[in-house]
Write a protein that holds these residues in place. Structure first.
Motif, mmCIF file in Angstrom:
data_model
loop_
_atom_site.group_PDB
_atom_site.id
_atom_site.type_symbol
_atom_site.label_atom_id
_atom_site.label_comp_id
_atom_site.label_asym_id
_atom_site.label_seq_id
_atom_site.Cartn_x
_atom_site.Cartn_y
_atom_site.Cartn_z
ATOM 1 N N ALA A 9 92.845 -2.763 10.925
ATOM 2 C CA ALA A 9 92.238 -3.603 10.173
ATOM 3 C C ALA A 9 91.955 -3.897 8.926
ATOM 4 C CB ALA A 9 90.144 -2.689 10.771
ATOM 5 N N ARG A 10 91.601 -5.682 8.492
ATOM 6 C CA ARG A 10 91.901 -6.304 7.307
ATOM 7 C C ARG A 10 90.167 -6.911 7.506
ATOM 8 N NH1 ARG A 10 96.078 -3.807 7.485
ATOM 9 N NH2 ARG A 10 98.152 -4.343 7.406
ATOM 10 N N ARG A 11 90.467 -6.777 5.794
ATOM 11 C CA ARG A 11 89.117 -7.149 5.684
ATOM 12 C C ARG A 11 89.074 -7.854 3.588
ATOM 13 N NH1 ARG A 11 84.052 -3.507 5.569
ATOM 14 N NH2 ARG A 11 84.626 -2.211 3.571
ATOM 15 N N LEU A 47 96.292 6.235 2.348
ATOM 16 C CA LEU A 47 96.056 4.734 1.789
ATOM 17 C C LEU A 47 95.591 4.600 -0.046
ATOM 18 C CD1 LEU A 47 94.262 2.391 3.997
ATOM 19 C CD2 LEU A 47 96.842 2.212 3.310
ATOM 20 N N PRO A 48 96.124 4.085 -0.425
ATOM 21 C CA PRO A 48 95.606 4.821 -1.969
ATOM 22 C C PRO A 48 93.836 4.589 -2.502
ATOM 23 C CG PRO A 48 96.915 1.806 -2.209
ATOM 24 C CD PRO A 48 96.388 2.695 -0.708
ATOM 25 N N ASP A 49 93.801 5.383 -3.473
ATOM 26 C CA ASP A 49 92.703 6.004 -3.129
ATOM 27 C C ASP A 49 92.205 5.345 -4.391
ATOM 28 O OD1 ASP A 49 90.382 7.259 -2.659
ATOM 29 O OD2 ASP A 49 91.152 9.063 -3.786
ATOM 30 N N ASP A 50 92.453 4.350 -4.778
ATOM 31 C CA ASP A 50 91.620 3.252 -5.791
ATOM 32 C C ASP A 50 90.437 2.826 -5.908
ATOM 33 O OD1 ASP A 50 93.313 1.013 -4.934
ATOM 34 O OD2 ASP A 50 94.545 1.005 -6.383
ATOM 35 N N GLY A 51 90.140 3.258 -4.763
ATOM 36 C CA GLY A 51 88.846 2.018 -4.681
ATOM 37 C C GLY A 51 89.301 0.452 -4.582
ATOM 38 N N SER A 52 90.026 0.105 -4.272
ATOM 39 C CA SER A 52 91.247 -0.780 -3.320
ATOM 40 C C SER A 52 91.052 -1.599 -1.768
ATOM 41 C CB SER A 52 92.244 -1.567 -4.545
ATOM 42 O OG SER A 52 93.867 -0.517 -3.737
ATOM 43 N N GLU A 54 91.627 -2.088 1.356
ATOM 44 C CA GLU A 54 90.955 -3.436 2.235
ATOM 45 C C GLU A 54 91.223 -2.935 3.955
ATOM 46 O OE1 GLU A 54 90.948 -6.193 -1.297
ATOM 47 O OE2 GLU A 54 92.374 -5.636 0.292
ATOM 48 N N ARG A 55 92.045 -1.650 4.120
ATOM 49 C CA ARG A 55 92.027 -1.576 5.327
ATOM 50 C C ARG A 55 91.717 -0.578 6.116
ATOM 51 N NH1 ARG A 55 95.799 -2.297 1.331
ATOM 52 N NH2 ARG A 55 98.034 -0.613 1.575
ATOM 53 N N GLU A 91 88.836 -7.641 10.156
ATOM 54 C CA GLU A 91 89.471 -8.438 11.852
ATOM 55 C C GLU A 91 91.253 -7.587 12.216
ATOM 56 O OE1 GLU A 91 94.005 -11.226 11.480
ATOM 57 O OE2 GLU A 91 92.039 -12.284 10.651
ATOM 58 N N TRP A 92 90.904 -7.095 13.420
ATOM 59 C CA TRP A 92 91.286 -5.808 14.092
ATOM 60 C C TRP A 92 92.255 -5.948 15.200
ATOM 61 C CZ3 TRP A 92 91.068 -0.848 14.162
ATOM 62 C CH2 TRP A 92 90.103 -0.149 12.358
ATOM 63 N N SER A 93 93.533 -5.341 14.636
ATOM 64 C CA SER A 93 94.257 -5.586 15.439
ATOM 65 C C SER A 93 95.210 -4.308 16.121
ATOM 66 C CB SER A 93 96.296 -5.779 15.085
ATOM 67 O OG SER A 93 97.418 -5.940 15.829
ATOM 68 N N VAL A 94 95.464 -4.078 17.353
ATOM 69 C CA VAL A 94 95.456 -2.824 18.369
ATOM 70 C C VAL A 94 96.681 -3.675 19.551
ATOM 71 C CG1 VAL A 94 94.267 -1.354 19.704
ATOM 72 C CG2 VAL A 94 92.979 -1.457 18.015
#
Length: 121
Positions: A9-11, A47-52, A54-55, A91-94
């Motif tokens: 998922a992306r946004r 994923l990075p745990d820095d609050g950024s 987006e996916r 935006e999802w991709s499966v």
């Protein structure tokens, strides 16, 4: 030959704390109800745990035992359906290797629609 299911998922906006918590809840609930302890289930990449972030990205290797394949696919697609409902604006991709898994707003992700789409082509 191994087959995997990939989901992402992306946004533009980072995940909120509420969304991150809901995602963790989906993962925990589906992990505890996964039918086979010796097979790979829903797996989200670190994923990075820095609050950024987006996916959401993950994958599941499908079992080579045909009798286990459909229960695993069904379970993981149900999990990904719940994840998508946590992040409906992404935006999802499966897809399973190079085959896109269709989305249905009422039913979610389901392999049975693949045969319907093939018949309509």
């Amino acid at each position: 030959m191994s087959v995997s299911l990939y989901y992402s998922a992306r946004r533009a906006a980072p995940l909120t704390e509420v969304e991150s918590s809901a995602i963790e809840g989906v993962v925990a609930a589906h992990s505890s109800s996964f039918p086979y302890a010796d097979e790979e289930g829903l797996y989200l990449y670190e994923l990075p745990d820095d609050g950024s972030a987006e996916r959401v990205d993950g994958s599941t290797k499908m079992p080579s035992d045909f009798d286990r394949l459909m229960p695993v696919v069904t379970h993981v697609l149900h999990s990904v359906t719940e994840l998508r409902r946590v992040l409906p604006d992404a935006e999802w991709s499966v897809h399973m290797d190079d085959i896109d898994i269709p989305w249905d707003e009422a039913e979610g992700y389901d392999l049975s629609r693949l045969s319907d789409e093939a018949e309509n082509q």
